[in-house]
Design a protein around this motif. Structure first.
Motif, PDB file in Angstrom:
ATOM      1  N   THR A   1       1.886   5.929   9.100  1.00 48.08           N
ATOM      2  CA  THR A   1       2.988   5.109   8.607  1.00 48.08           C
ATOM      3  C   THR A   1       3.913   4.641   9.731  1.00 48.08           C
ATOM      4  O   THR A   1       4.402   3.516   9.703  1.00 48.08           O
ATOM      5  CB  THR A   1       3.799   5.893   7.558  1.00 48.08           C
TER       6      THR A   1
ATOM      7  N   LEU B   1      -2.372   8.987   2.564  1.00 43.09           N
ATOM      8  CA  LEU B   1      -1.757   8.279   3.687  1.00 43.09           C
ATOM      9  C   LEU B   1      -1.050   9.294   4.573  1.00 43.09           C
ATOM     10  O   LEU B   1      -0.500  10.282   4.100  1.00 43.09           O
ATOM     11  CB  LEU B   1      -0.739   7.260   3.190  1.00 43.09           C
TER      12      LEU B   1
ATOM     13  N   ASP C   1     -11.484   1.761  -5.213  1.00 47.50           N
ATOM     14  CA  ASP C   1     -10.836   3.034  -5.524  1.00 47.50           C
ATOM     15  C   ASP C   1     -11.818   3.996  -6.185  1.00 47.50           C
ATOM     16  O   ASP C   1     -11.724   5.210  -6.008  1.00 47.50           O
ATOM     17  CB  ASP C   1      -9.647   2.818  -6.475  1.00 47.50           C
TER      18      ASP C   1
ATOM     19  N   GLU D   1      -5.237   2.178   5.660  1.00 45.61           N
ATOM     20  CA  GLU D   1      -5.543   3.614   5.706  1.00 45.61           C
ATOM     21  C   GLU D   1      -6.018   4.074   7.075  1.00 45.61           C
ATOM     22  O   GLU D   1      -6.134   5.277   7.321  1.00 45.61           O
ATOM     23  CB  GLU D   1      -6.600   3.930   4.643  1.00 45.61           C
TER      24      GLU D   1
ATOM     25  N   ARG E   1      -4.757   4.545  -6.329  1.00 42.73           N
ATOM     26  CA  ARG E   1      -4.885   3.127  -6.663  1.00 42.73           C
ATOM     27  C   ARG E   1      -4.478   2.226  -5.490  1.00 42.73           C
ATOM     28  O   ARG E   1      -4.036   1.109  -5.682  1.00 42.73           O
ATOM     29  CB  ARG E   1      -4.048   2.791  -7.911  1.00 42.73           C
ATOM     30  N   ARG E   2      -4.667   2.723  -4.278  1.00 49.28           N
ATOM     31  CA  ARG E   2      -4.301   1.908  -3.113  1.00 49.28           C
ATOM     32  C   ARG E   2      -5.202   0.680  -2.984  1.00 49.28           C
ATOM     33  O   ARG E   2      -4.765  -0.374  -2.513  1.00 49.28           O
ATOM     34  CB  ARG E   2      -4.353   2.751  -1.829  1.00 49.28           C
TER      35      ARG E   2
ATOM     36  N   GLU F   1      -1.423   7.149  -5.160  1.00 52.67           N
ATOM     37  CA  GLU F   1      -2.424   7.629  -4.202  1.00 52.67           C
ATOM     38  C   GLU F   1      -3.843   7.209  -4.570  1.00 52.67           C
ATOM     39  O   GLU F   1      -4.653   6.900  -3.693  1.00 52.67           O
ATOM     40  CB  GLU F   1      -2.344   9.160  -4.115  1.00 52.67           C
TER      41      GLU F   1
ATOM     42  N   VAL G   1       0.832  -1.203   0.000  1.00 50.65           N
ATOM     43  CA  VAL G   1       0.000   0.000   0.000  1.00 50.65           C
ATOM     44  C   VAL G   1       0.865   1.251   0.000  1.00 50.65           C
ATOM     45  O   VAL G   1       0.536   2.252  -0.664  1.00 50.65           O
ATOM     46  CB  VAL G   1      -0.967  -0.022   1.200  1.00 50.65           C
ATOM     47  N   GLU G   2       1.985   1.228   0.708  1.00 51.96           N
ATOM     48  CA  GLU G   2       2.865   2.394   0.745  1.00 51.96           C
ATOM     49  C   GLU G   2       3.622   2.611  -0.563  1.00 51.96           C
ATOM     50  O   GLU G   2       4.130   3.697  -0.817  1.00 51.96           O
ATOM     51  CB  GLU G   2       3.847   2.255   1.915  1.00 51.96           C
TER      52      GLU G   2
ATOM     53  N   GLY H   1      -3.428  -2.704  -2.925  1.00 44.51           N
ATOM     54  CA  GLY H   1      -3.642  -3.448  -1.685  1.00 44.51           C
ATOM     55  C   GLY H   1      -4.296  -4.790  -1.923  1.00 44.51           C
ATOM     56  O   GLY H   1      -4.041  -5.764  -1.202  1.00 44.51           O
TER      57      GLY H   1
ATOM     58  N   ALA I   1       1.982   2.157  -3.396  1.00 41.90           N
ATOM     59  CA  ALA I   1       0.917   2.371  -4.381  1.00 41.90           C
ATOM     60  C   ALA I   1       0.766   3.842  -4.742  1.00 41.90           C
ATOM     61  O   ALA I   1       1.005   4.730  -3.918  1.00 41.90           O
ATOM     62  CB  ALA I   1      -0.406   1.854  -3.819  1.00 41.90           C
TER      63      ALA I   1
ATOM     64  N   ALA J   1      -6.442  -2.325   1.810  1.00 40.92           N
ATOM     65  CA  ALA J   1      -6.242  -0.875   1.738  1.00 40.92           C
ATOM     66  C   ALA J   1      -7.056  -0.157   2.807  1.00 40.92           C
ATOM     67  O   ALA J   1      -6.562   0.782   3.454  1.00 40.92           O
ATOM     68  CB  ALA J   1      -6.628  -0.364   0.351  1.00 40.92           C
TER      69      ALA J   1
END
Length: 436
Positions: free
Chosen positions: A370, A435, A307, A366, A160-161, A158, A153-154, A165, A156, A362
């Protein structure tokens, strides 16, 4: 996925340029490593009936199967501990080192099961060592889900998480697919005598190959840009949705229907098909393999849908579908216990499960910042998994025995779907937020 060659990932005041090739390499390495680990973890369930005979002999076959599924569930008891230990490493030392640790633990413990002598050879020590290896597998799995989810996810884009995910669960199911396929092949081509004597061990011993390939792949990639950026930001410990423990509680509630339905419909079904519907071992495993292939294909589409339409809508649809359709589908299989009907129902179940498994990684990632994402996300998910997922086959088998009803799986899935739906209704929509 993006038209531009470079994607500038914004994190606070820190910008890190990420090329599409870097992102592809990182996500591929994490996803393929996840495939290999979950092949190892899941293959146990597909040989549950043989493991019951080899390690938990009893005059009543149901008692043996209950014992085998209790050992299966023991791996999930270790997952919260693994999520704390490995999740903490991931949040402080890096996602990469944590994912390398998990693949070592998973592969070596799987090979251990493949080499383990049976109860007939070493007595009570056999089931004790089996449970030990399942506990080690559980430690690895507890760290793998959160580490892989945070990592992917990190990396990805923004917007298309959800899609990225979803690769976590698609690769997890692909690992189970390979495990189910390997079990089906072995069961199809080996006689009952050879299968019981030694052939069931073959998929477990493939853990050696998985170790070599998985570690090599994961050493070739760097840390996610969001993680690197978070180390430069003074505010990265602030949770995106309040205190991380509160978010972990929401993650727990979100995971109840997710994990419970997953392990009933995709791990327990081969046993149900054999013991209740009286399909052959090969038929039960091939049916399950078709269902797993279906969900692997469907999950990314539902991740992408989240998404576009939002995580909550897709997740709520999953809960509604489970609550309304589980009982009729089990009724159909019980009334017409043929291979064709069971395959059709498993395909439908897999499509329903994809509505959950696509957006859920995802949505969960979220919830957290982080700096604390892996630890707290893993903890919420793994505790729910230990209670409602890992022991789901045991609970359903016990319910069938106690109630005398073959409909017991639906009695389990329907209420947990309602519980998770209530949690999802209270969640914030995070599909179109950044994120933290």
């Amino acid at each position: 996925m993006l038209s531009q060659e470079d994607y500038d990932m914004q994190f606070g005041k820190t910008q890190i340029s990420v090329s599409q090739s870097e992102r592809f390499k990182a996500v591929t390495s994490a996803a393929l490593g996840n495939v290999m680990e979950w092949f190892d973890f899941a293959v146990y369930a597909f040989f549950a009936t043989i493991i019951a005979e080899k390690f938990f002999p009893a005059t009543d076959p149901t008692v043996s199967i209950l014992a085998a599924f209790a050992a299966f569930g023991s791996g999930f008891l270790a997952r919260p501990l693994g999520s704390v230990i490995i999740g903490r490493i991931a949040d402080t030392k890096g996602r990469k080192i944590a994912l390398i640790i998990t693949i070592y633990l998973m592969a070596l413990s799987t090979v251990g099961i493949g080499l383990l002598p049976s109860y007939e050879t070493i007595g009570i020590l056999a089931p004790i060592l089996l449970v030990f290896f399942r506990l080690v597998q559980g430690l690895a799995a507890g760290g793998e889900f959160g580490g892989a989810t945070a990592f992917i996810v990190e990396w990805a884009p923004e917007n298309r998480r959800g899609l990225f995910g979803s690769f976590v669960m698609a690769s997890l199911c692909a690992g189970m697919l390979l495990g189910s396929g390997a079990a089906a092949l072995v069961t199809t081509f080996a006689s009952e005598e050879i299968l019981s004597a030694w052939a069931w061990r073959i998929p477990f011993l493939l853990g050696v190959l998985i170790l070599v390939i998985g570690v090599y792949m994961r050493k070739q990639v760097g840390e996610p840009p969001a993680f690197e950026a978070s180390k430069k930001e003074s505010h990265h410990e602030a949770a995106s949705s309040g205190h991380p423990a509160a978010a972990a509680l929401r993650a727990f509630g979100l995971s109840i229907a997710w994990t419970g339905s997953f392990y009933v419909l995709l791990s327990y079904m081969p046993t149900f098909s054999q013991t209740i519907l009286h399909l052959t071992k090969a038929e039960a495993l091939w049916s399950n393999t078709v269902g797993l292939l279906t969900i692997v294909i469907a999950i990314p589409a539902l991740g992408l849908a989240s998404d576009i339409f939002g995580r909550k809508r897709v997740l709520l649809l999953a809960c509604v579908f489970f609550a309304l359709l589980t009982y009729p589908l089990f009724s159909l299989m019980i009334a017409y216990p043929t291979f064709q009907v069971v395959v059709t129902c498993q395909i439908i179940f897999s499509l329903l499960a994809a509505f959950y498994n696509g957006p859920a990684p995802a949505a969960m990632a979220e919830m957290f910042s982080t700096g604390s994402r892996t630890l707290w996300m893993s903890l919420g998910y793994s505790i729910s998994n230990a209670i409602f997922g890992g022991f789901a086959p045991f609970i359903v088998t016990l319910l069938i025995k106690l109630t005398g009803s073959s409909q017991a799986p639906s009695f389990y899935i329907i209420p947990i779907s309602i519980i998770s739906a209530l949690v999802i209704l209270r969640m914030k929509e995070t599909a179109h937020t950044k994120l933290h």
